[in-house]
Design a protein around this motif. Structure first.
Motif, PDB file in Angstrom:
ATOM      1  N   GLN A   1       0.821  -1.211   0.000  1.00  0.00           N
ATOM      2  CA  GLN A   1       0.000   0.000   0.000  1.00  0.00           C
ATOM      3  C   GLN A   1       0.855   1.261   0.000  1.00  0.00           C
ATOM      4  OE1 GLN A   1      -3.706  -0.119   2.541  1.00  0.00           O
ATOM      5  NE2 GLN A   1      -2.731  -2.041   3.181  1.00  0.00           N
ATOM      6  N   VAL A   2       1.902   1.285   0.819  1.00  0.00           N
ATOM      7  CA  VAL A   2       2.794   2.445   0.857  1.00  0.00           C
ATOM      8  C   VAL A   2       3.433   2.653  -0.517  1.00  0.00           C
ATOM      9  CG1 VAL A   2       4.975   3.325   1.800  1.00  0.00           C
ATOM     10  CG2 VAL A   2       3.253   2.350   3.336  1.00  0.00           C
ATOM     11  N   GLY A   3       3.924   1.575  -1.119  1.00  0.00           N
ATOM     12  CA  GLY A   3       4.542   1.669  -2.439  1.00  0.00           C
ATOM     13  C   GLY A   3       3.584   2.158  -3.509  1.00  0.00           C
ATOM     14  N   LEU A   4       2.358   1.664  -3.481  1.00  0.00           N
ATOM     15  CA  LEU A   4       1.366   2.078  -4.475  1.00  0.00           C
ATOM     16  C   LEU A   4       0.975   3.545  -4.302  1.00  0.00           C
ATOM     17  CD1 LEU A   4      -0.977  -1.047  -4.653  1.00  0.00           C
ATOM     18  CD2 LEU A   4       0.519  -0.174  -6.468  1.00  0.00           C
ATOM     19  N   ILE A   5       0.741   3.951  -3.061  1.00  0.00           N
ATOM     20  CA  ILE A   5       0.345   5.340  -2.800  1.00  0.00           C
ATOM     21  C   ILE A   5       1.487   6.290  -3.175  1.00  0.00           C
ATOM     22  CG2 ILE A   5      -0.258   7.010  -1.001  1.00  0.00           C
ATOM     23  CD1 ILE A   5      -1.680   4.634   0.451  1.00  0.00           C
ATOM     24  N   TRP A   6       2.688   5.933  -2.774  1.00  0.00           N
ATOM     25  CA  TRP A   6       3.850   6.779  -3.044  1.00  0.00           C
ATOM     26  C   TRP A   6       4.106   6.888  -4.548  1.00  0.00           C
ATOM     27  CZ3 TRP A   6       8.809   6.043   0.370  1.00  0.00           C
ATOM     28  CH2 TRP A   6       9.674   7.104   0.171  1.00  0.00           C
ATOM     29  N   THR A   7       4.034   5.764  -5.240  1.00  0.00           N
ATOM     30  CA  THR A   7       4.246   5.759  -6.686  1.00  0.00           C
ATOM     31  C   THR A   7       3.140   6.537  -7.395  1.00  0.00           C
ATOM     32  OG1 THR A   7       5.398   3.637  -6.514  1.00  0.00           O
ATOM     33  CG2 THR A   7       4.615   4.275  -8.700  1.00  0.00           C
ATOM     34  N   ALA A   8       1.908   6.393  -6.920  1.00  0.00           N
ATOM     35  CA  ALA A   8       0.793   7.152  -7.495  1.00  0.00           C
ATOM     36  C   ALA A   8       1.023   8.648  -7.332  1.00  0.00           C
ATOM     37  CB  ALA A   8      -0.518   6.740  -6.831  1.00  0.00           C
ATOM     38  N   HIS A   9       1.537   9.052  -6.179  1.00  0.00           N
ATOM     39  CA  HIS A   9       1.804  10.465  -5.939  1.00  0.00           C
ATOM     40  C   HIS A   9       2.801  11.004  -6.971  1.00  0.00           C
ATOM     41  CE1 HIS A   9       2.629  14.217  -3.798  1.00  0.00           C
ATOM     42  NE2 HIS A   9       3.885  14.001  -4.183  1.00  0.00           N
ATOM     43  N   ILE A  10       3.852  10.251  -7.219  1.00  0.00           N
ATOM     44  CA  ILE A  10       4.862  10.690  -8.181  1.00  0.00           C
ATOM     45  C   ILE A  10       4.249  10.787  -9.575  1.00  0.00           C
ATOM     46  CG2 ILE A  10       7.069  10.114  -9.268  1.00  0.00           C
ATOM     47  CD1 ILE A  10       7.746   8.640  -6.575  1.00  0.00           C
ATOM     48  N   GLY A  11       3.444   9.795  -9.954  1.00  0.00           N
ATOM     49  CA  GLY A  11       2.764   9.848 -11.250  1.00  0.00           C
ATOM     50  C   GLY A  11       1.867  11.068 -11.360  1.00  0.00           C
ATOM     51  N   MET A  12       1.135  11.354 -10.290  1.00  0.00           N
ATOM     52  CA  MET A  12       0.251  12.519 -10.272  1.00  0.00           C
ATOM     53  C   MET A  12       1.055  13.807 -10.440  1.00  0.00           C
ATOM     54  SD  MET A  12      -2.286  13.681  -7.164  1.00  0.00           S
ATOM     55  CE  MET A  12      -0.908  14.028  -6.078  1.00  0.00           C
ATOM     56  N   ASP A  13       2.186  13.892  -9.753  1.00  0.00           N
ATOM     57  CA  ASP A  13       3.041  15.073  -9.897  1.00  0.00           C
ATOM     58  C   ASP A  13       3.530  15.238 -11.334  1.00  0.00           C
ATOM     59  OD1 ASP A  13       2.813  15.932  -7.319  1.00  0.00           O
ATOM     60  OD2 ASP A  13       4.918  15.630  -6.792  1.00  0.00           O
ATOM     61  N   ARG A  14       3.913  14.144 -11.974  1.00  0.00           N
ATOM     62  CA  ARG A  14       4.405  14.216 -13.355  1.00  0.00           C
ATOM     63  C   ARG A  14       3.293  14.693 -14.296  1.00  0.00           C
ATOM     64  NH1 ARG A  14       8.168  13.404 -10.543  1.00  0.00           N
ATOM     65  NH2 ARG A  14       9.969  12.074 -10.935  1.00  0.00           N
ATOM     66  N   VAL A  15       2.065  14.256 -14.048  1.00  0.00           N
ATOM     67  CA  VAL A  15       0.935  14.709 -14.864  1.00  0.00           C
ATOM     68  C   VAL A  15       0.785  16.230 -14.756  1.00  0.00           C
ATOM     69  CG1 VAL A  15      -1.592  14.667 -15.088  1.00  0.00           C
ATOM     70  CG2 VAL A  15      -0.348  12.541 -14.731  1.00  0.00           C
ATOM     71  N   MET A  16       1.016  16.760 -13.569  1.00  0.00           N
ATOM     72  CA  MET A  16       0.859  18.199 -13.349  1.00  0.00           C
ATOM     73  C   MET A  16       2.096  18.984 -13.760  1.00  0.00           C
ATOM     74  SD  MET A  16      -1.443  18.342  -9.889  1.00  0.00           S
ATOM     75  CE  MET A  16      -0.268  17.539  -8.843  1.00  0.00           C
ATOM     76  N   GLY A  17       3.124  18.286 -14.246  1.00  0.00           N
ATOM     77  CA  GLY A  17       4.303  18.974 -14.740  1.00  0.00           C
ATOM     78  C   GLY A  17       5.393  19.191 -13.717  1.00  0.00           C
ATOM     79  N   TYR A  18       5.266  18.591 -12.542  1.00  0.00           N
ATOM     80  CA  TYR A  18       6.295  18.734 -11.517  1.00  0.00           C
ATOM     81  C   TYR A  18       7.354  17.660 -11.708  1.00  0.00           C
ATOM     82  CZ  TYR A  18       2.722  21.566  -9.289  1.00  0.00           C
ATOM     83  OH  TYR A  18       1.776  22.515  -9.029  1.00  0.00           O
ATOM     84  N   GLY A  19       8.589  18.091 -11.755  1.00  0.00           N
ATOM     85  CA  GLY A  19       9.691  17.162 -11.950  1.00  0.00           C
ATOM     86  C   GLY A  19      10.640  17.178 -10.776  1.00  0.00           C
ATOM     87  N   LEU A  20      11.727  16.459 -10.936  1.00  0.00           N
ATOM     88  CA  LEU A  20      12.777  16.447  -9.935  1.00  0.00           C
ATOM     89  C   LEU A  20      13.443  17.816  -9.904  1.00  0.00           C
ATOM     90  CD1 LEU A  20      14.252  12.921 -10.681  1.00  0.00           C
ATOM     91  CD2 LEU A  20      12.649  13.570  -8.873  1.00  0.00           C
ATOM     92  N   LYS A  21      13.871  18.232  -8.733  1.00  0.00           N
ATOM     93  CA  LYS A  21      14.369  19.595  -8.536  1.00  0.00           C
ATOM     94  C   LYS A  21      15.876  19.698  -8.765  1.00  0.00           C
ATOM     95  CE  LYS A  21      10.308  20.802  -6.964  1.00  0.00           C
ATOM     96  NZ  LYS A  21       9.389  21.550  -7.762  1.00  0.00           N
ATOM     97  N   TYR A  22      16.260  20.861  -9.279  1.00  0.00           N
ATOM     98  CA  TYR A  22      17.670  21.231  -9.342  1.00  0.00           C
ATOM     99  C   TYR A  22      17.993  22.057  -8.098  1.00  0.00           C
ATOM    100  CZ  TYR A  22      17.738  19.747 -14.223  1.00  0.00           C
ATOM    101  OH  TYR A  22      17.669  19.007 -15.371  1.00  0.00           O
ATOM    102  N   GLU A  23      19.267  22.126  -7.756  1.00  0.00           N
ATOM    103  CA  GLU A  23      19.675  22.855  -6.555  1.00  0.00           C
ATOM    104  C   GLU A  23      19.609  24.364  -6.718  1.00  0.00           C
ATOM    105  OE1 GLU A  23      23.502  21.485  -5.284  1.00  0.00           O
ATOM    106  OE2 GLU A  23      22.834  19.400  -5.154  1.00  0.00           O
ATOM    107  N   THR A  24      19.416  24.842  -7.928  1.00  0.00           N
ATOM    108  CA  THR A  24      19.425  26.282  -8.177  1.00  0.00           C
ATOM    109  C   THR A  24      18.236  27.004  -7.562  1.00  0.00           C
ATOM    110  OG1 THR A  24      18.375  25.867 -10.316  1.00  0.00           O
ATOM    111  CG2 THR A  24      20.773  26.136 -10.290  1.00  0.00           C
ATOM    112  N   HIS A  25      17.053  26.384  -7.668  1.00  0.00           N
ATOM    113  CA  HIS A  25      15.829  27.027  -7.171  1.00  0.00           C
ATOM    114  C   HIS A  25      14.714  25.984  -7.127  1.00  0.00           C
ATOM    115  CE1 HIS A  25      12.410  29.825  -6.967  1.00  0.00           C
ATOM    116  NE2 HIS A  25      13.292  30.706  -6.537  1.00  0.00           N
TER     117      HIS A  25
END
Length: 115
Positions: free
Chosen positions: A82-106
């Motif tokens: 359940q933790v893995g599915l919820i966590w993975t779903a969250h990342i997928g949802m973020d990608r749909v909204m255009g949120y990616g991995l962060k750079y250290e600049t900002h």
């Protein structure tokens, strides 16, 4: 075009996680209650851009959530699955909204675009 492919990929991951969660007969209440939990990693930005990017990226990479899901399957642990599915779903949802991995600049600088 690459950004759109990542958004479609995120949508498929999000939908597959919901499907697997429902088909496993887990309670959707828990799914939605914990769906935004990985965003607590943004508190790392209180320590500056470098620490913030590291904490955010650790919580928003498929590597860790996928490993938890894989270990849950191997151990036959409903809680880890359940933790893995919820966590993975969250990342997928973020990608749909255009949120990616962060750079250290900002905080707004991601591998997908500037938000």
């Amino acid at each position: 075009m690459n950004r759109n492919l990542i958004k479609i990929e995120g949508l498929l991951v999000f939908a597959a996680c919901i499907y697997a969660y429902v088909m496993s007969d887990y309670k959707l209440l828990w799914f939605f209650a914990f769906l935004l939990l990985p965003d607590l990693s943004m508190f790392g930005y209180l320590g500056g851009n470098r620490i913030g990017a590291i904490s955010y990226n650790l919580a928003h990479t498929y590597v860790i959530s996928g490993l938890i899901l894989f270990l849950g399957i191997l151990a036959n642990s409903d809680m880890l699955i359940q933790v893995g599915l919820i966590w993975t779903a969250h990342i997928g949802m973020d990608r749909v909204m255009g949120y990616g991995l962060k750079y250290e600049t900002h905080f707004k600088d991601t591998h997908l675009n500037r938000i």
